[in-house]
Design an enzyme around this catalytic site. Structure first.
Site, PDB file in Angstrom:
ATOM      1  N   ARG A 115       0.807  -1.129   0.075  1.00 47.71           N
ATOM      2  CA  ARG A 115       0.092   0.078  -0.085  1.00 47.71           C
ATOM      3  C   ARG A 115       0.902   1.316   0.042  1.00 47.71           C
ATOM      4  NH1 ARG A 115      -3.176  -2.045   5.089  1.00 47.71           N
ATOM      5  NH2 ARG A 115      -4.337  -3.756   3.881  1.00 47.71           N
ATOM      6  N   TYR A 152     -10.800  -4.662   5.366  1.00 45.86           N
ATOM      7  CA  TYR A 152     -10.782  -6.259   5.238  1.00 45.86           C
ATOM      8  C   TYR A 152      -9.781  -6.932   6.210  1.00 45.86           C
ATOM      9  CZ  TYR A 152     -14.518  -6.395   1.843  1.00 45.86           C
ATOM     10  OH  TYR A 152     -15.565  -6.199   1.028  1.00 45.86           O
ATOM     11  N   GLU A 153      -8.729  -6.203   6.251  1.00 47.48           N
ATOM     12  CA  GLU A 153      -7.477  -6.807   6.941  1.00 47.48           C
ATOM     13  C   GLU A 153      -8.199  -7.207   8.596  1.00 47.48           C
ATOM     14  OE1 GLU A 153      -4.172  -4.646   6.299  1.00 47.48           O
ATOM     15  OE2 GLU A 153      -2.769  -6.037   7.546  1.00 47.48           O
ATOM     16  N   GLY A 154      -8.768  -5.946   8.952  1.00 44.69           N
ATOM     17  CA  GLY A 154      -9.272  -6.122  10.539  1.00 44.69           C
ATOM     18  C   GLY A 154     -10.343  -7.084  10.355  1.00 44.69           C
TER      19      GLY A 154
END
Ligand SMILES: Nc1nc2c(ncn2[C@@H]2O[C@H](COP(=O)(O)OP(=O)(O)O)[C@@H](O)[C@H]2O)c(=O)[nH]1
Ligand SMILES: [Ca+2]
Length: 409
Positions: A115, A152-154
């Site tokens: 990122r 989404y990672e979380g």
């Protein structure tokens, strides 16, 4: 729908899958998920079994392998970066029987390291990885190589932890929040219970997610640049300076006489201790405080929720004997500050460990207390694995993938 392998299946591990009596009539599925993190690339190969068509898929096990550094270190050599993925994927050819290759999906999701790269350079890396996937014998779904959204990672890590701890099915659902501290970003996610949280939280900190026939409205945020290694650079002041070459970044968190160099995200940094100036916990804590103070949203409700913490929270707690490497443990937020004081006020006796140990612990203490607003006595469950499965967003991502592919519902 998924569930745990039931305890009476304990004997499965004793037989190769093909001759195991319990497997005579069951379907086995595999899912391959790559985590292209800022500090390393990891492959997770999950095995699921379905005992009969009307029964839920059960997670049977995981094979895990990793390489360092991460893809972002190959920013100017995308082909070489993709080769690291090829190496790991070859492992999957041994782990998954050839008869299943064609229906086993392979997906790679990159996180904060990519990122932070220039869009074009990140895309070049991803497209080389895509080629490696296309050459493999596995099922390559659309958009199988991408940069994952921090939201989404979380969410996916929250799904993993709450699935593994049995909170997503059955009675007595009491979900846990999660704290993930990566190299370049950090995530906080929990299921709010109070109406105030939902009303007082900015909308981009709330996300709805459907999984296992339930919709969860979660509080989640990924803070880019607040991972442990990115925070080191911020504390050193190395992010504000355009030309880092030849410049020596000094900090009161480092051993006084230290001078060394460090590569991160394809950039070389020179850093050292405060030769003339102050060292120790007090000046160090005020340095790291500047990195977090006033920069994070502080939801009140976290005081009343329980949290699991992993990744660098876990690693640094292990490094300083706060918890056991295998077993993990329960800590209070203040334990990190206590350890930070101990290490920072005696940096030289800890110099065999990482020279950054004092800075890292101070940052973790500051992030938890002044960043997220946790209280001193908040309990954190430090966990690397639950039931022998890694606490990583990759399991949640694999569930989501199988749901999309229609393997499960
Ligand atoms: N428990 C666990 N920790 C992991 C796994 N993979 C990476 N980590 C930890 O994640 C941290 C590094 O974060 P990384 O993923 O490289 O950076 P990010 O891109 O900012 O998330 C380190 O503390 C690793 O030990 C895993 O599969 N399981
Ligand atoms: Ca990560």
């Amino acid at each position: 729908i998924f569930s745990h392998t039931s305890p009476e299946m304990w004997f499965q591990g004793l037989f190769p899958p093909s001759v195991c009596p319990a497997n005579a009539n069951v379907d086995t599925f595999y899912g391959i998920m790559f985590d292209a993190g800022s500090t390393g690339t990891r492959i997770h190969i999950y095995t699921f079994v379905q005992r009969s068509p009307d029964q839920p898929l059960e997670l049977e096990g995981e094979i895990f392998e990793s390489v360092k550094p991460g893809l972002s270190a190959y920013v100017d050599q995308p082909e070489k970066g993709a080769e690291t993925v090829r190496g790991l994927l070859e492992m999957a050819e041994d782990a998954v029987p050839p008869s299943h290759w064609k229906k086993t999906p392979v997906v790679l999701k990159a996180t904060a390291g990519l990122r932070l790269l220039a869009e074009q350079k990140a895309q070049a890396l991803l497209s080389e990885v895509r080629e490696v996937f296309e050459e493999s014998p596995f099922l390559v779904p659309d958009n199988s190589v991408s940069i994952m959204d921090g939201t989404y990672e979380g969410i996916l890590a929250w799904i993993t932890v709450n699935f593994l701890t049995g909170q997503l099915y059955g009675q007595n659902q009491q979900t846990f929040g999660i704290l993930d501290l990566g190299g370049a970003s950090t995530q906080i996610t929990f299921l709010p219970h109070s109406k105030e949280t939902l009303e007082q939280t900015p909308v981009d900190f709330l996300a709805s997610f459907e999984m296992f026939n339930n919709t969860y409205k979660l509080y989640t945020h990924s803070y880019l640049g607040f991972g442990l290694k990115a925070a080191r650079l911020a504390a050193l002041g190395a992010l504000e300076k355009e030309a880092t070459d030849g410049h020596m970044f000094r900090s009161s968190c480092l051993p006084k006489q230290l001078e060394a160099e460090w590569h991160f995200g394809g950039v070389k940094y020179q850093y050292g201790g405060n030769r003339e100036g102050e060292t120790g916990f007090e000046p160090c804590y005020s340095e790291v405080l500047k990195v977090v103070q006033g920069k994070l949203h502080q939801p009140n409700e976290i005081h009343r929720r329980s949290f699991y913490a992993f990744s660098y929270y876990y690693d640094r707690a292990v490094d300083t004997d706060l918890i056991d490497y295998e077993k993990g443990g329960v800590l209070e937020v203040r334990d990190f500050e206590r350890k930070a004081k101990e290490v920072c006020n005696n940096v030289d006796s800890y110099s065999s460990a990482s020279p950054f140990l004092c800075m890292d612990l101070s940052y973790i203490a500051a992030l938890l207390k002044e960043g997220f607003g946790f209280g001193d006595s908040t309990l954190l469950q430090l966990t690397k694995k639950v039931n022998n499965i890694e606490t990583s967003w990759t399991l949640g991502a694999t569930f989501h993938l199988l749901q999309l592919l229609g393997v499960s519902h």
